[in-house]
Design an enzyme around this catalytic site. Structure first.
Site, PDB file in Angstrom:
ATOM      1  N   LYS A  54      -0.578   0.212   3.417  1.00  0.00           N
ATOM      2  CA  LYS A  54      -1.202  -0.138   2.123  1.00  0.00           C
ATOM      3  C   LYS A  54      -0.701   0.785   1.032  1.00  0.00           C
ATOM      4  CE  LYS A  54      -5.374  -2.079   4.098  1.00  0.00           C
ATOM      5  NZ  LYS A  54      -6.659  -1.786   4.733  1.00  0.00           N
ATOM      6  N   GLN A  98     -11.635   1.634   4.588  1.00  0.00           N
ATOM      7  CA  GLN A  98     -11.107   0.993   5.800  1.00  0.00           C
ATOM      8  C   GLN A  98     -12.215   0.864   6.845  1.00  0.00           C
ATOM      9  OE1 GLN A  98      -8.013  -0.292   6.132  1.00  0.00           O
ATOM     10  NE2 GLN A  98      -8.396  -0.966   8.210  1.00  0.00           N
ATOM     11  N   ASP A 121     -12.019  -5.567  -1.786  1.00  0.00           N
ATOM     12  CA  ASP A 121     -12.213  -6.187  -0.478  1.00  0.00           C
ATOM     13  C   ASP A 121     -13.200  -7.353  -0.561  1.00  0.00           C
ATOM     14  OD1 ASP A 121     -10.884  -5.531   1.809  1.00  0.00           O
ATOM     15  OD2 ASP A 121     -12.166  -3.829   2.317  1.00  0.00           O
TER      16      ASP A 121
HETATM   17  N1  GUN Z   1     -10.231  -3.522   8.646  1.00  0.00           N
HETATM   18  C1  GUN Z   1      -9.557  -4.613   9.087  1.00  0.00           C
HETATM   19  N2  GUN Z   1      -9.364  -5.473   8.089  1.00  0.00           N
HETATM   20  C2  GUN Z   1      -9.913  -4.926   6.994  1.00  0.00           C
HETATM   21  C3  GUN Z   1     -10.029  -5.344   5.641  1.00  0.00           C
HETATM   22  O1  GUN Z   1      -9.583  -6.427   5.228  1.00  0.00           O
HETATM   23  N3  GUN Z   1     -10.692  -4.489   4.825  1.00  0.00           N
HETATM   24  C4  GUN Z   1     -11.212  -3.325   5.247  1.00  0.00           C
HETATM   25  N4  GUN Z   1     -11.849  -2.556   4.373  1.00  0.00           N
HETATM   26  N5  GUN Z   1     -11.126  -2.896   6.489  1.00  0.00           N
HETATM   27  C5  GUN Z   1     -10.480  -3.701   7.346  1.00  0.00           C
END
Ligand code: GUN
Length: 298
Positions: A54, A98, A121
């Site tokens: 990311k 995350q 998100d």
């Molecule tokens: N863990 C796995 N996929 C995601 C996501 O799309 N967002 C977040 N915050 N954590 C994740």
């Protein structure tokens, strides 16, 4: 006849290049870069890989990346203090914590603390309420990426029968809302659904998001259906191998013979998630800075 393979990797690359283009015009208009903060608590290996990826892609798109790595034993109050600081920081347009968080932390409370204006998100109660009400807001990345692939392939989705397998907050529920907003007839199936194969057989669109390797079989798929496989599961290693193969929630080899189009694993939905995250961060940046973004640009 074999299905068309939906190339999520290529679509994600195109989306990232549009993001990079609009990130550059944003920087000119706002006098600063759009900024995305990612918070990782603990040392889950898969999460570390995602977070590094990311950060790298954020910078490659011309946005500022703020990475916060906290130890496994971080307490709730300290994590909330960090979220508050990021909420208040004008250089930060988007905040992603995350998931999953270590078990001792209250995930819902942490997510709810994120400012809705920075909720890239789309997981806060306000964002999810807006999605349910059909109001403008930020939408979870994986379902939005899946919808982009579906619309790219099928165009208008009105009237199609869609079956979403899985009801998670991250994927299943928001996916169902997005398909409903596109005028699909939506069924959400889950572990208690009776005769799942028969339910799936009705679908023009199948979205599998259960996290069970190769659960959806070829003979569950209606001939000509479009299949979006959100699952990423690692099988046990074959003899002589150290790492198992990555597979989706759909038995690809079987389904590819029946569907008209299908996403592979890897290279389907997976690459879309981060590309949409970058898109969401840039949309949030425009709103936060009061800079207009061309309708439908991203
Ligand atoms: N863990 C796995 N996929 C995601 C996501 O799309 N967002 C977040 N915050 N954590 C994740």
């Amino acid at each position: 006849m074999s299905a068309q393979i939906i190339d999520g990797k290529a679509y994600a690359a195109e989306l990232r290049s549009r993001v990079a283009e609009y990130a550059a015009t944003f920087t000119q208009a706002a006098g600063r870069k759009a900024g995305l903060a990612v918070v990782l608590v603990g040392s889950d290996p898969a999460s570390q890989v995602y977070v590094a990826s990311k950060a790298k892609q954020t910078v490659e798109c011309g946005m500022a990346s703020f990475e916060h790595r906290l130890p496994e034993d971080t307490v709730q109050a300290d994590l909330l203090t960090l979220v508050d600081a990021l909420n208040a920081d004008p250089a930060v347009d988007g905040i992603l914590v995350q998931l999953p968080l270590p078990k001792h932390l209250d995930e819902q409370q942490v997510v709810a603390r994120i400012s809705p204006d920075k909720d890239v998100d789309g997981l806060t109660p306000l964002s999810s309420g807006r999605l349910a009400l059909g109001q403008d807001g930020l939408v979870p990345c994986t379902p939005l990426g899946s919808l982009m692939l579906l619309k790219d392939r099928l165009g208008d989705l009105s009237g199609l029968d869609a079956v979403v397998i899985g009801r998670s907050i991250l994927v299943g529920k928001p996916m169902a809302q997005l398909l409903l907003a596109e005028n699909c007839t939506v069924t959400v199936a889950h572990s208690r659904t009776r005769d799942l194969p028969a339910v799936v057989r009705r679908a023009d669109i199948v979205v599998a998001a259960v996290g069970r390797p190769q659960m959806v079989r070829g003979d569950w798929i209606k001939p000509g259906a479009t299949v979006i496989d959100v699952g990423i599961n690692r099988l046990s290693p074959e003899p002589g191998q150290t790492k198992g193969r990555l597979v989706g929630d759909v038995d690809f080899a079987e389904a590819v013979e029946v569907a008209s189009a299908i996403t592979p694993v890897p290279g389907g939905v997976g690459p879309m998630t981060i590309a949409v995250l970058l898109r969401n961060a840039l949309v949030a940046a425009h709103r936060n800075a009061g800079v207009a973004l061309t309708e439908g640009a991203l």
